[in-house]
Write an enzyme that holds these catalytic residues in place. Structure first.
Site, PDB file in Angstrom:
ATOM      1  CE  LYS A   1       0.889   1.144   4.477  1.00 41.70           C
ATOM      2  NZ  LYS A   1       1.497   2.374   4.984  1.00 41.70           N
TER       3      LYS A   1
ATOM      4  CG  ASP B   1      -0.671  -0.615   7.863  1.00 39.22           C
ATOM      5  OD1 ASP B   1      -1.526   0.256   8.128  1.00 39.22           O
ATOM      6  OD2 ASP B   1       0.543  -0.392   7.821  1.00 39.22           O
TER       7      ASP B   1
HETATM    8  O1  C5P Z   1      -0.413  -2.124  14.245  1.00 44.45           O
HETATM    9  P1  C5P Z   1       1.024  -2.320  13.953  1.00 44.45           P
HETATM   10  O2  C5P Z   1       1.575  -3.561  14.640  1.00 44.45           O
HETATM   11  O3  C5P Z   1       1.369  -2.279  12.521  1.00 44.45           O
HETATM   12  O4  C5P Z   1       1.774  -1.089  14.614  1.00 44.45           O
HETATM   13  C1  C5P Z   1       3.151  -1.064  14.833  1.00 44.45           C
HETATM   14  C2  C5P Z   1       3.501   0.092  15.754  1.00 44.45           C
HETATM   15  O5  C5P Z   1       3.326   1.330  15.073  1.00 44.45           O
HETATM   16  C3  C5P Z   1       2.645   0.209  16.997  1.00 44.45           C
HETATM   17  O6  C5P Z   1       3.150  -0.574  18.064  1.00 44.45           O
HETATM   18  C4  C5P Z   1       2.730   1.699  17.311  1.00 44.45           C
HETATM   19  O7  C5P Z   1       3.952   2.004  17.944  1.00 44.45           O
HETATM   20  C5  C5P Z   1       2.778   2.314  15.935  1.00 44.45           C
HETATM   21  N1  C5P Z   1       1.443   2.707  15.441  1.00 44.45           N
HETATM   22  C6  C5P Z   1       0.821   3.788  16.029  1.00 44.45           C
HETATM   23  N2  C5P Z   1      -0.423   4.156  15.589  1.00 44.45           N
HETATM   24  C7  C5P Z   1      -1.025   3.499  14.588  1.00 44.45           C
HETATM   25  C8  C5P Z   1      -0.394   2.407  13.963  1.00 44.45           C
HETATM   26  C9  C5P Z   1       0.860   2.030  14.417  1.00 44.45           C
HETATM   27  O8  C5P Z   1       1.350   4.412  16.953  1.00 44.45           O
HETATM   28  N3  C5P Z   1      -2.236   3.904  14.175  1.00 44.45           N
END
Ligand code: C5P
Length: 336
Positions: free
Chosen positions: A17, A149
């Site tokens: 993406k 994502d």
């Molecule tokens: O959800 P995902 O595991 O991809 O997120 C990885 C990290 O990115 C989270 O632990 C957080 O630190 C950050 N993040 C965030 N806000 C989001 C998505 C991700 O702070 N909306």
């Protein structure tokens, strides 16, 4: 309980993406940030092949297309595709294991959600292999548990994302857009970029109730006008990504100077996404930038494309379990 037939294999494909818009609100109590984002699915993709393995076995192998460097991909239980398969098994009472082969076409740790695409493809492949038939809505719920994502990699096309990015509403587009992606030799950690964003904004963040930028992106997509879309692209994480990887400033400027309609950091970076006016313009831009960055670091892509879907399903050649052979409800769902 569903049981896979020996010899069966399912390959599913899921897209990378780019964020056409990424507005980041203040950090929430759970550590995530609320987002107002527009995702678009790119024609760079991950292919995940699932084959049956004995109970308790969760094996993962990785290969890469076009020189994609896969050395940083974890091969243990922390791999997001393995976590996806285990979550689906747990929620559906499936007791067999699975062997996953990830064939990666998305740069690792590049801000294009390659790991999330692996998870989405693994959900779809295992759901077909095991005949669990959860459907898009239930798979979407599991996807949201796996990462912010992952739901978008499942749904694909173009969508507005809210919450931490997992709540999606499709957006109408009337054109295929042409992109050039410039990857970096070193990845950026998503949590580190969000932490840097908090530091730079003093834990501020954007006002997500202001939808001015969102309306501009939606209008450009509805018009199918790349020039208009270029003017509307925006990423709140740009300064944070550039602060951690200062070379990105030159990559962004170089892309614009080489003729891109617009240049943005993709997600949390460090991949830079350049919008071109046409496939021919993208090819020209990519050729110009390949001289500067090396051909292996420059890719062209079109968007939007479909979300995770079954690409190929191979039926079992020999069914040795005669009890399940007599039970059509125990057979894997291998419909494309
Ligand atoms: O959800 P995902 O595991 O991809 O997120 C990885 C990290 O990115 C989270 O632990 C957080 O630190 C950050 N993040 C965030 N806000 C989001 C998505 C991700 O702070 N909306």
């Amino acid at each position: 309980m569903p049981s896979p037939a020996p010899g069966a294999a399912v390959t599913a494909r899921a897209p990378a993406k780019v964020n056409l818009l990424l507005q980041v609100g203040p950090r929430r109590d759970d550590g995530f940030h609320d987002l107002l984002t527009v995702f678009q699915a790119l024609s760079l993709h991950e292919d995940v092949t699932a084959t049956p393995a004995p109970a308790g076995r969760w094996d993962v192998r990785v290969s890469g297309t076009d020189g994609t460097d896969v050395r940083a991909v974890p091969l243990d239980g922390s791999n997001l595709a393995v976590r996806a398969a285990r979550l689906l098994a747990e929620r559906t009472g499936t007791t067999t294991g699975v062997d996953l082969h990830l064939h990666k076409g998305v740069p690792v740790a590049g801000g294009m959600a390659g790991g999330s695409a692996d998870a989405a493809a693994a959900l779809v492949a295992c759901d077909a292999l095991w005949g669990t038939r959860l459907g898009l809505e239930r798979l979407g719920e599991l996807a949201a548990e796996l990462g912010s994502d992952v739901p978008f990699a499942l749904h694909g096309r173009t969508a507005v994302g809210t919450g931490r990015g997992e709540r999606l509403v499709p957006v109408m587009t009337t054109a295929t857009f042409s992109w050039v992606l410039v990857t970096s030799p070193a990845g950026l950690s998503t949590p580190a970029v969000f932490r840097e964003f908090d530091r730079l904004t003093g834990d501020g963040g954007s006002d997500l109730t202001d939808v001015t930028r969102l309306r501009a992106v939606e209008t450009a997509l509805r018009a199918g006008d790349p020039g208009q879309l270029g003017a509307a692209l925006h990423n709140d994480l740009t300064e944070a990504a550039v602060s951690l990887a200062p070379r990105l400033a030159a990559t962004l400027a170089g892309g614009r100077a080489a003729g891109a309609l617009a240049a943005v950091v993709s997600g949390s970076g460090p991949t830079v996404a350049l919008l071109a006016a046409s496939p021919a313009a993208a090819a020209q831009l990519a050729a110009a930038l390949a001289d500067e960055h090396g051909a292996g670091r420059v890719r062209t892509a079109t968007a939007p494309v479909l979300g995770a879907h079954v690409l190929e399903a191979v039926r079992a050649t020999a069914v040795t379990d005669h009890a399940s052979a007599r039970r059509p409800d125990l057979q894997p769902d291998l419909r494309p």
